[in-house]
Design an enzyme around this catalytic site. Structure first.
Site, short mmCIF file in Angstrom:
data_model
loop_
_atom_site.label_atom_id
_atom_site.label_comp_id
_atom_site.label_asym_id
_atom_site.label_seq_id
_atom_site.Cartn_x
_atom_site.Cartn_y
_atom_site.Cartn_z
N GLY A 12 1.95 4.59 -4.18
CA GLY A 12 3.49 4.43 -4.83
C GLY A 12 4.60 4.44 -3.71
CG ASN A 14 6.00 -1.41 -2.37
OD1 ASN A 14 7.06 -2.06 -2.10
ND2 ASN A 14 4.88 -1.23 -1.97
CG HIS A 110 0.30 -10.54 -1.87
ND1 HIS A 110 -0.76 -9.91 -1.87
CD2 HIS A 110 0.06 -11.27 -0.68
CE1 HIS A 110 -1.71 -10.47 -1.28
NE2 HIS A 110 -1.22 -11.06 -0.29
C1 GAR Z 1 1.45 -2.83 -0.88
O1 GAR Z 1 1.48 -2.88 0.45
C2 GAR Z 1 1.48 -3.74 -1.74
O2 GAR Z 1 2.14 -4.63 -1.17
C3 GAR Z 1 0.01 -4.02 -1.84
O3 GAR Z 1 -0.68 -2.73 -2.01
C4 GAR Z 1 0.26 -1.67 -1.33
C5 GAR Z 1 0.59 -0.60 -2.03
O4 GAR Z 1 1.25 0.39 -1.81
N1 GAR Z 1 -0.39 -4.92 -2.98
C6 GAR Z 1 -1.30 -5.60 -3.09
O5 GAR Z 1 -2.10 -5.95 -2.05
C7 GAR Z 1 -1.40 -6.80 -4.14
N2 GAR Z 1 -2.25 -7.72 -3.90
P1 GAR Z 1 2.18 1.52 -2.58
O6 GAR Z 1 1.17 1.96 -3.48
O7 GAR Z 1 2.55 2.48 -1.63
O8 GAR Z 1 3.08 0.82 -3.18
#
Ligand code: GAR
Length: 200
Positions: A12, A14, A110
């Site tokens: 989480g 983001n 992404h």
């Molecule tokens: C992030 O790097 C996001 O861009 C990626 O998963 C991670 C989640 O991190 N998403 C994908 O790869 C979607 N295809 P977070 O839970 O710390 O935000």
């Protein structure tokens, strides 16, 4: 006020970037109404609780079919009067009936420059492993609208990030998050909030 739901599966960071942007008034006229996780142990749920944001765990496996899951999720978010669904590290492929119900109102972050290193099987650290294996010197992140394909919807924002000599997937992931993802995701939400204010 643009009412958003943030869908998560993991750490989480983001989600945290969006929360911080709202708190610091860098993101205005946006309200985080609810955080939805498909995993009950996602740390993103702790971040929601710490910030007084309602959260819920809705697991696809608890529904008899993908359609039933999509129907429930769409009804749940419509009941919360959600204007925009933000996929922030949400690793479930959304059912078509859900994408239809929220057509043009779902965005995703992404961790690469689409159309590189995207589509089926490219998520999280795997994206950065593939970028390093290919030897690209520039990578980055993309915010795009979600359609029925996998990472195929219209691109909203992209930001490039350098790959450095000796990068591990983890180091590259961190740099892409810090320099690109946490910047362009709140920015894309602001662009949509601004547009919705103009169009009513
Ligand atoms: C992030 O790097 C996001 O861009 C990626 O998963 C991670 C989640 O991190 N998403 C994908 O790869 C979607 N295809 P977070 O839970 O710390 O935000």
């Amino acid at each position: 006020m643009l009412k958003i739901a943030v869908l998560v599966s993991g750490g989480g960071t983001n989600l945290q970037a969006i929360i911080d942007a709202v708190k610091n008034h860098k993101l205005t006229d946006v309200s985080i109404e609810v955080v939805v996780s498909n995993k009950e142990d996602a740390y993103a749920l702790v971040r929601a609780a710490d910030n007084g944001i309602a959260s819920v765990c809705i697991r696809p496996k608890d529904y008899e079919s993908k359609e039933a899951y999509g129907r429930y999720l769409a009804t749940f978010l419509a009941d919360h009067e959600i204007d925009l669904v933000v996929l922030a590290g949400f690793l479930v492929v959304l059912p078509e009936n859900f994408v239809d119900a929220f057509a043009g109102k779902i965005i995703n972050i992404h961790p690469s420059l689409i159309p590189s290193f995207c589509g089926d099987g490219f998520y999280g650290l795997k994206v950065h492993e593939a970028a390093l294996a290919r030897g690209v010197k520039i990578t980055g992140a993309t915010v795009h609208y979600v359609d029925k394909g996998c990472d195929t919807g219209p691109i909203i924002l992209q930001k490039a990030v350098s790959v450095e000599e000796g990068d591990s997937p983890e180091i590259l992931q961190k740099r892409v998050m810090e320099q690109a993802e946490w910047v362009i995701l709140p920015r894309a939400i602001q662009m949509i909030a601004d547009k919705s204010k103009l169009t009513g």
